[in-house]
Scaffold this motif. Structure first.
Motif, PDB file in Angstrom:
ATOM      1  N   ARG A  36       0.818  -1.213   0.000  1.00  0.00           N
ATOM      2  CA  ARG A  36       0.000   0.000   0.000  1.00  0.00           C
ATOM      3  C   ARG A  36       0.852   1.263   0.000  1.00  0.00           C
ATOM      4  O   ARG A  36       0.437   2.303  -0.508  1.00  0.00           O
ATOM      5  CB  ARG A  36      -0.955  -0.015   1.196  1.00  0.00           C
ATOM      6  N   LEU A  37       2.056   1.173   0.569  1.00  0.00           N
ATOM      7  CA  LEU A  37       2.958   2.320   0.547  1.00  0.00           C
ATOM      8  C   LEU A  37       3.547   2.546  -0.844  1.00  0.00           C
ATOM      9  O   LEU A  37       3.948   3.657  -1.189  1.00  0.00           O
ATOM     10  CB  LEU A  37       4.085   2.137   1.565  1.00  0.00           C
ATOM     11  N   LEU A  38       3.607   1.480  -1.629  1.00  0.00           N
ATOM     12  CA  LEU A  38       4.152   1.591  -2.982  1.00  0.00           C
ATOM     13  C   LEU A  38       3.095   2.030  -3.989  1.00  0.00           C
ATOM     14  O   LEU A  38       3.419   2.361  -5.124  1.00  0.00           O
ATOM     15  CB  LEU A  38       4.742   0.248  -3.427  1.00  0.00           C
ATOM     16  N   GLU A  39       1.836   2.006  -3.563  1.00  0.00           N
ATOM     17  CA  GLU A  39       0.772   2.478  -4.442  1.00  0.00           C
ATOM     18  C   GLU A  39       0.751   3.998  -4.451  1.00  0.00           C
ATOM     19  O   GLU A  39       1.417   4.643  -3.655  1.00  0.00           O
ATOM     20  CB  GLU A  39      -0.577   1.947  -3.956  1.00  0.00           C
ATOM     21  N   GLY A  40      -0.002   4.561  -5.358  1.00  0.00           N
ATOM     22  CA  GLY A  40      -0.101   6.016  -5.411  1.00  0.00           C
ATOM     23  C   GLY A  40      -0.819   6.445  -6.665  1.00  0.00           C
ATOM     24  O   GLY A  40      -1.157   5.631  -7.534  1.00  0.00           O
ATOM     25  N   LYS A  41      -1.032   7.730  -6.777  1.00  0.00           N
ATOM     26  CA  LYS A  41      -1.762   8.272  -7.924  1.00  0.00           C
ATOM     27  C   LYS A  41      -0.897   8.306  -9.173  1.00  0.00           C
ATOM     28  O   LYS A  41      -1.404   8.435 -10.276  1.00  0.00           O
ATOM     29  CB  LYS A  41      -2.255   9.686  -7.571  1.00  0.00           C
ATOM     30  N   ARG A  42       0.431   8.262  -8.982  1.00  0.00           N
ATOM     31  CA  ARG A  42       1.394   8.320 -10.092  1.00  0.00           C
ATOM     32  C   ARG A  42       1.208   9.585 -10.932  1.00  0.00           C
ATOM     33  O   ARG A  42       1.422   9.577 -12.151  1.00  0.00           O
ATOM     34  CB  ARG A  42       1.271   7.081 -10.978  1.00  0.00           C
ATOM     35  N   LEU A  43       0.820  10.662 -10.272  1.00  0.00           N
ATOM     36  CA  LEU A  43       0.613  11.911 -11.004  1.00  0.00           C
ATOM     37  C   LEU A  43       1.894  12.435 -11.620  1.00  0.00           C
ATOM     38  O   LEU A  43       1.903  12.989 -12.721  1.00  0.00           O
ATOM     39  CB  LEU A  43       0.040  12.977 -10.063  1.00  0.00           C
ATOM     40  N   ARG A  44       2.990  12.292 -10.894  1.00  0.00           N
ATOM     41  CA  ARG A  44       4.258  12.847 -11.378  1.00  0.00           C
ATOM     42  C   ARG A  44       4.785  12.088 -12.600  1.00  0.00           C
ATOM     43  O   ARG A  44       5.138  12.715 -13.599  1.00  0.00           O
ATOM     44  CB  ARG A  44       5.261  12.901 -10.218  1.00  0.00           C
ATOM     45  N   SER A 169       7.079  22.343  -7.184  1.00  0.00           N
ATOM     46  CA  SER A 169       8.382  22.321  -7.860  1.00  0.00           C
ATOM     47  C   SER A 169       8.630  20.981  -8.541  1.00  0.00           C
ATOM     48  O   SER A 169       9.199  20.927  -9.642  1.00  0.00           O
ATOM     49  CB  SER A 169       9.511  22.629  -6.872  1.00  0.00           C
ATOM     50  N   LEU A 170       8.198  19.885  -7.922  1.00  0.00           N
ATOM     51  CA  LEU A 170       8.402  18.570  -8.541  1.00  0.00           C
ATOM     52  C   LEU A 170       7.457  18.373  -9.723  1.00  0.00           C
ATOM     53  O   LEU A 170       7.845  17.801 -10.740  1.00  0.00           O
ATOM     54  CB  LEU A 170       8.219  17.459  -7.507  1.00  0.00           C
ATOM     55  N   PHE A 171       6.212  18.852  -9.613  1.00  0.00           N
ATOM     56  CA  PHE A 171       5.309  18.821 -10.771  1.00  0.00           C
ATOM     57  C   PHE A 171       5.923  19.611 -11.929  1.00  0.00           C
ATOM     58  O   PHE A 171       5.870  19.193 -13.081  1.00  0.00           O
ATOM     59  CB  PHE A 171       3.953  19.429 -10.402  1.00  0.00           C
ATOM     60  N   SER A 172       6.474  20.756 -11.600  1.00  0.00           N
ATOM     61  CA  SER A 172       7.113  21.605 -12.605  1.00  0.00           C
ATOM     62  C   SER A 172       8.277  20.879 -13.277  1.00  0.00           C
ATOM     63  O   SER A 172       8.427  20.907 -14.500  1.00  0.00           O
ATOM     64  CB  SER A 172       7.602  22.894 -11.934  1.00  0.00           C
ATOM     65  N   ALA A 173       9.100  20.219 -12.458  1.00  0.00           N
ATOM     66  CA  ALA A 173      10.243  19.475 -12.999  1.00  0.00           C
ATOM     67  C   ALA A 173       9.785  18.339 -13.904  1.00  0.00           C
ATOM     68  O   ALA A 173      10.418  18.056 -14.939  1.00  0.00           O
ATOM     69  CB  ALA A 173      11.081  18.929 -11.848  1.00  0.00           C
ATOM     70  N   CYS A 174       8.689  17.684 -13.539  1.00  0.00           N
ATOM     71  CA  CYS A 174       8.161  16.590 -14.356  1.00  0.00           C
ATOM     72  C   CYS A 174       7.818  17.074 -15.763  1.00  0.00           C
ATOM     73  O   CYS A 174       8.171  16.433 -16.764  1.00  0.00           O
ATOM     74  CB  CYS A 174       6.911  16.004 -13.708  1.00  0.00           C
ATOM     75  N   CYS A 175       7.141  18.202 -15.825  1.00  0.00           N
ATOM     76  CA  CYS A 175       6.754  18.753 -17.133  1.00  0.00           C
ATOM     77  C   CYS A 175       7.977  19.222 -17.919  1.00  0.00           C
ATOM     78  O   CYS A 175       8.060  19.018 -19.131  1.00  0.00           O
ATOM     79  CB  CYS A 175       5.775  19.911 -16.939  1.00  0.00           C
TER      80      CYS A 175
END
Length: 318
Positions: A36-44, A169-175
Motif C-alpha cells: 500500500r505504501l508503494l501504491e499512489g496516484k502516479r501523477l508525477r 516544484s516537482l510537478f514543474s520538474a516533471c513537465c
C-alpha cells in the motif's frame, strides 16, 4: 473526461513504471515495504509521460525519468513521516512507525539514490540540473513548512511559496523533463504549467483535509482557509495562535466552513485555472489537448467539491 480516460493515454508507460518500482523492493537485504505504501496516484510520472508525448512514442528513457520522479516523491514522503512522527499513510503503518526512524531515514536515502540511478541511465546532463534545483526547492519547502507550523504564521505569500517549493516544484520538474525528452523548445511554458498545476493540486488537497477533518486539523496546521480569514480568527479565537489544541482547531474549522471559507478558497484559485488555460494555448495541438484535459478535470472536480460539500463531505481529487 473521467479519471480512467485521463490515465488511458499513458497506461502502458505507467504499468512499466510500476513494474520497475516494485522490482526495487524485492531485494532480500531490504526490510519489507507494504504494497500500500508503494501504491499512489502516479501523477508525477503521468505528467512526465504526457509532456514527453509518451502516448505517441514510448521509450525506455521516458519510463526511467518517470520512475525517477516517482521515487523522489516517495523518498520525500518517507522523510516527511519521520519529521511529522506520522503513524499511518495510505491506510497502513508508516515505515518509521514500523521499523523506527533510523531505518526509515536510511530507506528514504536509498529510494532517493535509486531515483538518481534511473536518471543516470538517460544521457542528458540537463536532467540532473533540473533535479538538483528541484531537490533544493523541496528541502527549502520542508524548512518553511516547519517554521510556519511551529510559529503559526498566517502569511499568504509564505504559504504560496511553501506550496510552490514543497509540492509544485516537482510537478514543474516533471513537465520540464518530459518536454526536454520530447525535444520541445518551450521548456519555460512546460515548467510554468507544472508549477501552476501543482499549486492548484496542493490547495485542493489542503481543502480536502480541512473539510474532512484530516491530519492538518489534528495538528492545527495553517492552510489557505485560515489565512484568508486570519483577522476573523484573531478576533474570535485568539488562543489559536498560541497553542496546538485539537479541540480548538476543530472549532475554528467549523466556524470557517459556516462562514464560507471553502467558497472563498475556490474563488481564490480561479486565477490559477485561468493561468493554466492560458499556458496550454502556447503548445502544439496534441500536447495542448492532453494537458488541457488535466485542467478540465481539476476544474470539474472543484465544482464537484462545492456540490458534494452540501452533502457533508468532499472527495479526493485523485
Amino acid at each position: 473526461m473521467d479519471i480512467k480516460e485521463l490515465y488511458e493515454p499513458v497506461k502502458e508507460g505507467l504499468e512499466r513504471v510500476n513494474l520497475k518500482i516494485r522490482e526495487i523492493f524485492k531485494e532480500s537485504y531490504l526490510p519489507k515495504v507494504d504494497e500500500r505504501l508503494l501504491e499512489g496516484k502516479r501523477l508525477r510520472p503521468l505528467l512526465v509521460l504526457y509532456s514527453s508525448l509518451a502516448f505517441k512514442e514510448l521509450s525506455e528513457e521516458k519510463v526511467n525519468v518517470a520512475c525517477a520522479v516517482e521515487l523522489i516523491h516517495f523518498a520525500s514522503l518517507i522523510h516527511d513521516d519521520v519529521v511529522d512522527g506520522a503513524k499511518e499513510r495510505r491506510k497502513t503503518f508508516t515505515l518509521n512507525y514500523h521499523y523506527g526512524n533510523r531505518i526509515a531515514v536510511l530507506l528514504g536515502d536509498f529510494v532517493f539514490s535509486k531515483a538518481i540511478e534511473f536518471l543516470s541511465k538517460v544521457k542528458n546532463p540537463y536532467l540532473f540540473e533540473i533535479l538538483s534545483r528541484t531537490s533544493i526547492e523541496m528541502c527549502e519547502g520542508e524548512i518553511i513548512d516547519e517554521f510556519l507550523e511551529r510559529e503559526k504564521r498566517f502569511d499568504l505569500e509564505e504559504y504560496l511559496t511553501l506550496i510552490e517549493k514543497k509540492t509544485a516544484s516537482l510537478f514543474s520538474a516533471c513537465c520540464e523533463m518530459g518536454a526536454l525528452l520530447s525535444g520541445s523548445l518551450d521548456l519555460i511554458s512546460m515548467r510554468n504549467f507544472g508549477l501552476k498545476f501543482g499549486v492548484i493540486f496542493q490547495i485542493l488537497d489542503d481543502l480536502y483535509d480541512f473539510y474532512n477533518e484530516g491530519e492538518d486539523i489534528k495538528r492545527s496546521k495553517i492552510t489557505l482557509p485560515h489565512i484568508l480569514y486570519k483577522d476573523l480568527i484573531k478576533e474570535r479565537f485568539p488562543r489559536f495562535f498560541k497553542e496546538n489544541n485539537v479541540s480548538l482547531s476543530r472549532k475554528v474549522r467549523v466556524f470557517l466552513i459556516k462562514n464560507g471559507a471553502l467558497e472563498k478558497c475556490y474563488n481564490f484559485i480561479d486565477t490559477y485555472f485561468n493561468e493554466l488555460k492560458d499556458i496550454t494555448t502556447r503548445f502544439d495541438k496534441i500536447i495542448r489537448d492532453y494537458l488541457y484535459s488535466f485542467v478540465e478535470y481539476l476544474e470539474k472536480n472543484r465544482i464537484n467539491l462545492f456540490e458534494e460539500k452540501k452533502m457533508g463531505s468532499i472527495p479526493k481529487i485523485f
